[in-house]
Design an enzyme around this catalytic site. Sequence first.
Site, PDB file in Angstrom:
ATOM      1  N   TYR A  65      89.062 -10.695  32.108  1.00 28.69           N
ATOM      2  CA  TYR A  65      89.013 -10.403  33.149  1.00 28.69           C
ATOM      3  C   TYR A  65      90.413 -10.351  33.974  1.00 28.69           C
ATOM      4  CZ  TYR A  65      84.050 -12.172  32.829  1.00 28.69           C
ATOM      5  OH  TYR A  65      82.751 -12.226  32.756  1.00 28.69           O
ATOM      6  N   PHE A 223      75.767 -12.325  37.430  1.00 31.04           N
ATOM      7  CA  PHE A 223      75.558 -10.941  38.934  1.00 31.04           C
ATOM      8  C   PHE A 223      74.495 -11.227  39.469  1.00 31.04           C
ATOM      9  CE2 PHE A 223      77.773  -6.870  36.377  1.00 31.04           C
ATOM     10  CZ  PHE A 223      78.939  -7.662  36.597  1.00 31.04           C
ATOM     11  N   LEU A 225      73.813 -12.188  41.889  1.00 28.06           N
ATOM     12  CA  LEU A 225      74.021 -12.641  43.347  1.00 28.06           C
ATOM     13  C   LEU A 225      74.941 -11.193  43.811  1.00 28.06           C
ATOM     14  CD1 LEU A 225      75.443 -15.508  44.611  1.00 28.06           C
ATOM     15  CD2 LEU A 225      73.137 -14.986  44.460  1.00 28.06           C
ATOM     16  N   PRO A 230      65.938  -5.881  47.605  1.00 29.96           N
ATOM     17  CA  PRO A 230      65.062  -4.176  47.939  1.00 29.96           C
ATOM     18  C   PRO A 230      64.969  -4.337  49.268  1.00 29.96           C
ATOM     19  CG  PRO A 230      64.183  -5.634  45.469  1.00 29.96           C
ATOM     20  CD  PRO A 230      65.533  -6.209  46.123  1.00 29.96           C
TER      21      PRO A 230
END
Length: 294
Positions: A65, A223, A225, A230
């Site tokens: 990271y 992941f 958030l 949809p």
Amino acid sequence: MSVPTTITIAPNSAQPLTVSRLGYGTMRLTGPEIWGEPANRAEALQILRTAVEQGVTFLDTADYYGQDVTNRLIREALHPYPDNLVICTKVGATRRPDKSWVPYHRPEQLRASIDNNLRTLGQEQIQLVHLRLMGAGPVPLAEQLGAMFELQREGKILHVGLSNVTRPELLEGLQLGSIATVENMYGYAQRTTVQLPHGGANPGGEEVLDLCEQHGLPLIPFFSLLHALPKADSRISEIARRHQVSEAQVNLAWLLHKSPWLLPIPGTSSLAHLRENLQARDLHLSAEDMAYLG
């Protein structure tokens, strides 16, 4: 519906780890494209300190990271570490200068990654390490996990987990040795496998959740958030309106209520968003709310 506030990793082992059920993922503390230093280093350090002050006892990181950025931030902000803090890292991948993500999972590479994580975090042992799988390749899973279990026997790793794992891979891993946790993409809008634009896939949490529950393995969603909900599905926005909270908070509360074996690790580079995410711990969804959400 009331939900547990803690979860225990490797509950049947000699050294179980009990942590808060809402952790913090550090990936977003880096620069753009998960590369380089944060735009606001002071805020990044404060986010880490605030998370721990507010009861977070599980941090997720990786030495790829930002090229060691999150590890160095964690050490600067929190070392010497509180006794109850669990720092989980990942190995099995690296970054090229063009910022692409590539496998780094040969036994000697896994060992180099562990040694690097120990050095940058300032630890003698990493409490939990996820082997991130990068799809089919020349190194069999048995060989990768064999290297991880060897590092565990040497005392460099306490517990071994799997990340980005398909159902068949998890079943194979459980036959090969003691797996403590699973870390897969999972959120209200992203429950099953997502194909990546440049090849490969992110296996979804829903595909392995039942196995995790059967074997007592915390499933750590990443992941959760990231992806937009949809537009045709207004249910989560309706629940947010009812409770006067954000859709992100409902998403996290949905995970916490979905299964006691879920340990969400929402990440953010905003101190305000961190505080908002942590408030999801106090959002109680009724059985009717959960049924409505589906």
